[in-house]
Design an enzyme around this catalytic site. Sequence first.
Site, mmCIF file in Angstrom:
data_model
loop_
_atom_site.group_PDB
_atom_site.id
_atom_site.type_symbol
_atom_site.label_atom_id
_atom_site.label_comp_id
_atom_site.label_asym_id
_atom_site.label_seq_id
_atom_site.Cartn_x
_atom_site.Cartn_y
_atom_site.Cartn_z
ATOM 1 N N ARG A 68 28.869 19.789 33.271
ATOM 2 C CA ARG A 68 30.005 20.111 32.409
ATOM 3 C C ARG A 68 30.991 18.965 32.235
ATOM 4 O O ARG A 68 31.784 18.968 31.300
ATOM 5 C CB ARG A 68 30.676 21.396 32.875
ATOM 6 C CG ARG A 68 29.776 22.603 32.572
ATOM 7 C CD ARG A 68 30.432 23.906 32.867
ATOM 8 N NE ARG A 68 30.569 24.188 34.266
ATOM 9 C CZ ARG A 68 29.691 24.863 34.991
ATOM 10 N NH1 ARG A 68 28.611 25.341 34.440
ATOM 11 N NH2 ARG A 68 29.896 25.083 36.265
ATOM 12 N N GLU A 105 26.268 23.479 50.913
ATOM 13 C CA GLU A 105 26.312 24.520 51.934
ATOM 14 C C GLU A 105 24.916 25.015 52.294
ATOM 15 O O GLU A 105 24.688 25.536 53.369
ATOM 16 C CB GLU A 105 27.195 25.688 51.475
ATOM 17 C CG GLU A 105 26.795 26.232 50.120
ATOM 18 C CD GLU A 105 27.938 26.884 49.379
ATOM 19 O OE1 GLU A 105 27.938 28.112 49.296
ATOM 20 O OE2 GLU A 105 28.811 26.159 48.876
#
Length: 178
Positions: A68, A105
């Site tokens: 983006r 993560e």
Amino acid sequence: MSRDDPRIQAVKNLVELVEDFPKPGILFKNLFPVLRNPAVFNGLIQVLSEDIKARCSGVEVIVGLDSRGFLFGPGVALQLGVAFVPVRKKGKLPGETISVEYSLEYGKDSCEIQKNSIRPGQKVVIIDDLLATGGTMKAACDLMEAAKAEVLACVVVIELNELNGKDKLKYPVISYLS
């Protein structure tokens, strides 16, 4: 630029909140409605360009993060009359690349730029739509350091302050919405 700028308020009014996306418990802030409104999108590009010009003297390259950052970076680069360089996921760019690996993560990822896209010492501003935990932005900063660029700032439209992503960064963070 102030968060009270009417152009930023127009962006804020169009940001769509989507509950439980992409997984339960996440409140997704969707900027795509801004892209569907040419006047508001243009206003956002103007704000970003004006602010970078005022705060990042001598910027030579706008670096946009996959994916983006590609929506905002080229427009800002055009407004400023500077180059645009994309940071892509590994394996998406032709030719020789500079790559960095970073932790997520749930594992590891890597990003890269074409080796000849940034000259040592060039002043860059890194741009993306959103700063969350800071992992991707930090990787982009590490990549710019590997290319020997001078990072002036990290610019995002939205910063999720509660995730403390800016704590991972040693460069100024400019954000407009939280």
